[in-house]
Design a protein around this motif. Structure first.
Motif, PDB file in Angstrom:
ATOM      1  N   TRP A  21      10.272  -8.644  25.235  1.00  0.00           N
ATOM      2  CA  TRP A  21      11.113  -7.735  26.029  1.00  0.00           C
ATOM      3  C   TRP A  21      12.495  -8.329  26.266  1.00  0.00           C
ATOM      4  O   TRP A  21      13.498  -7.620  26.230  1.00  0.00           O
ATOM      5  CB  TRP A  21      10.438  -7.358  27.354  1.00  0.00           C
ATOM      6  CG  TRP A  21      10.236  -8.525  28.291  1.00  0.00           C
ATOM      7  CD1 TRP A  21       9.159  -9.353  28.376  1.00  0.00           C
ATOM      8  CD2 TRP A  21      11.178  -9.008  29.255  1.00  0.00           C
ATOM      9  NE1 TRP A  21       9.352 -10.319  29.324  1.00  0.00           N
ATOM     10  CE2 TRP A  21      10.588 -10.129  29.889  1.00  0.00           C
ATOM     11  CE3 TRP A  21      12.445  -8.619  29.650  1.00  0.00           C
ATOM     12  CZ2 TRP A  21      11.233 -10.846  30.884  1.00  0.00           C
ATOM     13  CZ3 TRP A  21      13.093  -9.344  30.650  1.00  0.00           C
ATOM     14  CH2 TRP A  21      12.467 -10.432  31.257  1.00  0.00           C
ATOM     15  N   LEU A  22      12.583  -9.627  26.485  1.00  0.00           N
ATOM     16  CA  LEU A  22      13.877 -10.270  26.710  1.00  0.00           C
ATOM     17  C   LEU A  22      14.687 -10.310  25.411  1.00  0.00           C
ATOM     18  O   LEU A  22      15.885 -10.037  25.411  1.00  0.00           O
ATOM     19  CB  LEU A  22      13.677 -11.680  27.266  1.00  0.00           C
ATOM     20  CG  LEU A  22      14.931 -12.446  27.656  1.00  0.00           C
ATOM     21  CD1 LEU A  22      15.749 -11.674  28.684  1.00  0.00           C
ATOM     22  CD2 LEU A  22      14.568 -13.821  28.190  1.00  0.00           C
ATOM     23  N   THR A  23      14.020 -10.628  24.328  1.00  0.00           N
ATOM     24  CA  THR A  23      14.682 -10.627  23.017  1.00  0.00           C
ATOM     25  C   THR A  23      15.232  -9.239  22.709  1.00  0.00           C
ATOM     26  O   THR A  23      16.371  -9.098  22.264  1.00  0.00           O
ATOM     27  CB  THR A  23      13.699 -11.059  21.912  1.00  0.00           C
ATOM     28  OG1 THR A  23      13.192 -12.352  22.231  1.00  0.00           O
ATOM     29  CG2 THR A  23      14.366 -11.100  20.554  1.00  0.00           C
ATOM     30  N   ALA A  24      14.423  -8.209  22.958  1.00  0.00           N
ATOM     31  CA  ALA A  24      14.831  -6.826  22.684  1.00  0.00           C
ATOM     32  C   ALA A  24      16.039  -6.426  23.526  1.00  0.00           C
ATOM     33  O   ALA A  24      16.981  -5.802  23.016  1.00  0.00           O
ATOM     34  CB  ALA A  24      13.665  -5.876  22.928  1.00  0.00           C
ATOM     35  N   ILE A  25      16.034  -6.798  24.790  1.00  0.00           N
ATOM     36  CA  ILE A  25      17.158  -6.444  25.670  1.00  0.00           C
ATOM     37  C   ILE A  25      18.445  -7.112  25.196  1.00  0.00           C
ATOM     38  O   ILE A  25      19.494  -6.461  25.081  1.00  0.00           O
ATOM     39  CB  ILE A  25      16.846  -6.820  27.132  1.00  0.00           C
ATOM     40  CG1 ILE A  25      15.795  -5.870  27.699  1.00  0.00           C
ATOM     41  CG2 ILE A  25      18.113  -6.797  27.989  1.00  0.00           C
ATOM     42  CD1 ILE A  25      15.281  -6.255  29.069  1.00  0.00           C
ATOM     43  N   VAL A  26      18.376  -8.401  24.899  1.00  0.00           N
ATOM     44  CA  VAL A  26      19.574  -9.110  24.425  1.00  0.00           C
ATOM     45  C   VAL A  26      20.035  -8.527  23.090  1.00  0.00           C
ATOM     46  O   VAL A  26      21.230  -8.335  22.863  1.00  0.00           O
ATOM     47  CB  VAL A  26      19.316 -10.634  24.310  1.00  0.00           C
ATOM     48  CG1 VAL A  26      20.489 -11.346  23.669  1.00  0.00           C
ATOM     49  CG2 VAL A  26      19.022 -11.219  25.679  1.00  0.00           C
ATOM     50  N   TYR A  27      19.090  -8.216  22.228  1.00  0.00           N
ATOM     51  CA  TYR A  27      19.408  -7.638  20.919  1.00  0.00           C
ATOM     52  C   TYR A  27      20.132  -6.309  21.088  1.00  0.00           C
ATOM     53  O   TYR A  27      21.187  -6.079  20.495  1.00  0.00           O
ATOM     54  CB  TYR A  27      18.112  -7.458  20.130  1.00  0.00           C
ATOM     55  CG  TYR A  27      18.301  -7.278  18.654  1.00  0.00           C
ATOM     56  CD1 TYR A  27      18.321  -8.369  17.801  1.00  0.00           C
ATOM     57  CD2 TYR A  27      18.444  -6.019  18.087  1.00  0.00           C
ATOM     58  CE1 TYR A  27      18.484  -8.224  16.443  1.00  0.00           C
ATOM     59  CE2 TYR A  27      18.604  -5.851  16.726  1.00  0.00           C
ATOM     60  CZ  TYR A  27      18.628  -6.955  15.908  1.00  0.00           C
ATOM     61  OH  TYR A  27      18.798  -6.792  14.567  1.00  0.00           O
ATOM     62  N   ILE A  28      19.580  -5.431  21.922  1.00  0.00           N
ATOM     63  CA  ILE A  28      20.177  -4.104  22.126  1.00  0.00           C
ATOM     64  C   ILE A  28      21.551  -4.220  22.780  1.00  0.00           C
ATOM     65  O   ILE A  28      22.508  -3.549  22.364  1.00  0.00           O
ATOM     66  CB  ILE A  28      19.238  -3.203  22.955  1.00  0.00           C
ATOM     67  CG1 ILE A  28      18.013  -2.834  22.110  1.00  0.00           C
ATOM     68  CG2 ILE A  28      19.952  -1.955  23.436  1.00  0.00           C
ATOM     69  CD1 ILE A  28      16.884  -2.184  22.894  1.00  0.00           C
TER      70      ILE A  28
END
Length: 99
Positions: free
Chosen positions: A51-58
């Motif tokens: 979830w943290l990776t996805a947020i930073v990615y987005i």
């Protein structure tokens, strides 16, 4: 296939279509470079939760890509096409700009 794209995007020439494809490809590659830089700056490791990776990615990729579309679109003389493209995308997010 290209004829359908030209009609859908209201593009008049094959050259304009080629320039649009070039802008899309440069912007996509550039956004990935920005992502790599940002992930390095925040000291990303594969141990991060998804979830943290996805947020930073987005938060990294989406704005970087949109900004690069406008910059490279302008440099390649396709500002009008990409401005319409951006307004359509923003409307999908519920953001309306005056026409």
């Amino acid at each position: 296939m290209f004829k359908q794209l030209k009609e859908k995007w209201e593009v008049e020439s094959n050259l304009q279509l080629i320039l649009i494809f070039i802008v899309f490809s440069i912007s996509g590659s550039g956004a990935l470079l920005v992502r790599k830089l940002v992930f390095h700056l925040v000291d990303y490791t594969p141990d991060w939760p998804f979830w943290l990776t996805a947020i930073v990615y987005i938060l990294t990729i989406v704005p970087a890509y949109q900004i690069m579309l406008m910059i490279f679109g302008t440099l390649f003389g396709q500002f009008t096409f990409f401005w319409k493209f951006e307004k359509k995308l923003l409307r999908r997010f519920g953001i309306k700009l005056d026409d």
